[in-house]
Design an enzyme around this catalytic site. Structure first.
Site, PDB file in Angstrom:
ATOM      1  CB  CYS A 119      -0.915  -0.008   1.217  1.00 16.45           C
ATOM      2  SG  CYS A 119      -2.018  -1.430   1.278  1.00 16.45           S
ATOM      3  CB  SER A 157       7.264  -1.544 -14.292  1.00 17.95           C
ATOM      4  OG  SER A 157       6.546  -2.701 -14.661  1.00 17.95           O
ATOM      5  CG  ASP A 197       8.617  -5.391 -14.128  1.00 14.88           C
ATOM      6  OD1 ASP A 197       8.075  -6.174 -13.339  1.00 14.88           O
ATOM      7  OD2 ASP A 197       7.971  -4.593 -14.829  1.00 14.88           O
TER       8      ASP A 197
END
Length: 367
Positions: A4, A295, A358
């Site tokens: 989070c 990413s 990734d």
């Protein structure tokens, strides 16, 4: 609550309303959670909490933050690993005890959570959520005496350290102070920034860039360190210093923003280095290197540099589709990937392609 996002803001001088700044911080951390968002703020006498399901702009649209007044507070964006995705589990959790409110926001996962919950339920405690975060207030009200505003910050840290197994980075809001606490192993990242007018705490330092940073002091909160922010001042307490560092490497591989500095290293440069190492370990004779956006770009750039194979944008990413990995529903994840990534036929046609992503978490994207 494994990955989070946490953000806190404290107005040092002008006592301005920080709700808007917390919302801006959460927007910068939106990649860490898309299920719900919330803030708790204090005006020095009372705490106000506002939260809802969905992304930050949806929860705080229509100028909601301007109506929530406080000059210091905490915020949270949620990606759940424990507990279902519903409004009840949205954070910060707001707790009333001895006629006082305090709030908590948590990034991490409590390994001894099931045992603790069973213990408290046997003692008669009632849990209102399915999130392991609720264990923190149950622990504190069982162990500490007096009203929450009188709890000693060091005692809060020691009580948590002695009873709860990491991982956790925590933000507490009391009516007169903010507490930020990182577990002794440093699993989850947490940084603090002090400027002339304000103090900010964030899961990633990239979230500080929105604010005026003249003469800013930015650092990572150390593993086992508790920081108390009160009366415009920062007080640090090292609760535990004997544990070996156990940083979550997934932050560098995938989760954090490329412009963040996590565990002492820049995320983009770390991913680029990993791509270079991959090219050296697994050399392939190919025509182009194609990154899985977004990413995977840094690793693909590193692979291209080390191998000499040109980087091409053979996949286009729909920027209006969020992160599919953190969607809790399998079918939605699959649909999200189809919406998000589309091949550019003219770039990849008849080419030998090195496809660079990734990581493989659930396998949805790579398939």
């Amino acid at each position: 609550m494994e990955n989070c996002g946490l953000f806190a803001a404290y107005s040092k001088t002008e006592k301005y309303n920080v709700s808007g700044r917390i919302v801006e911080g959460l927007l910068a951390l939106q990649h860490r959670g898309q299920e719900s968002a919330g803030i708790s703020v204090s005006d020095g006498t009372k705490i106000t909490t506002y939260k809802g399901k969905g992304v930050v702009n949806r929860v705080f649209g229509g100028g909601v933050s301007k109506k929530i007044n406080g000059y210091f507070g905490i915020g949270h964006v949620r990606y759940s690993t424990k507990g279902v995705s519903n409004f009840t589990n949205a954070q910060p959790l707001s707790i009333k005890y001895k006629n006082e409110f305090f709030s908590i926001a948590h990034n991490g996962q409590i390994e001894n959570g099931p045992e603790l919950k069973e213990k408290y339920e046997e003692q008669g405690s009632i849990f209102m959520t399915t999130s392991d975060t609720e264990l923190f207030p149950h622990l504190l009200v069982n162990k500490l005496k007096g009203s929450p505003s009188n709890w000693n910050s060091e005692e809060i840290g020691k009580t948590i350290t002695e009873n709860i197994s990491p991982s956790y980075s925590l933000l507490f809001l009391f009516k007169d102070k903010i507490i930020a606490f990182r577990d002794p192993f440093g699993y989850r990242p947490l940084s603090i920034c002090e400027t002339e007018n304000g103090i900010y705490v964030s899961s990633e330092d990239s979230a500080f860039k929105f604010f005026p940073l003249r003469n800013a002091k930015i650092r990572e909160i150390e593993p086992g360190e508790l920081v108390e922010i009160k009366d415009g001042k920062i007080e640090s307490h090292l609760i535990s210093s004997n544990s070996p560092n156990k940083f979550c490497f997934f932050e560098h591989v995938y989760f954090a923003r490329p412009d963040s500095n996590i565990f002492g290293d820049n995320v983009h440069l770390m991913r680029e280095k990993l791509g270079e190492l991959c090219a050296k370990e697994s050399p392939i004779n190919a025509d182009i290197v194609v990154p899985v956006m977004d990413s995977g770009f840094s690793a693909a750039l590193g692979y291209s540099k080390a191998s000499g194979i040109p980087l091409e944008m053979g996949l286009m990413r729909n920027k209006y589709v969020g992160r599919t990995f953190i969607d809790p529903d399998l079918q939605e994840r699959k649909l999200g990937v189809r919406r998000k990534l589309l091949p550019v036929k003219e770039v990849i046609d008849n080419k030998r392609v090195v496809l660079i992503d990734d990581s493989i978490v659930r396998g949805t994207t790579m398939k």
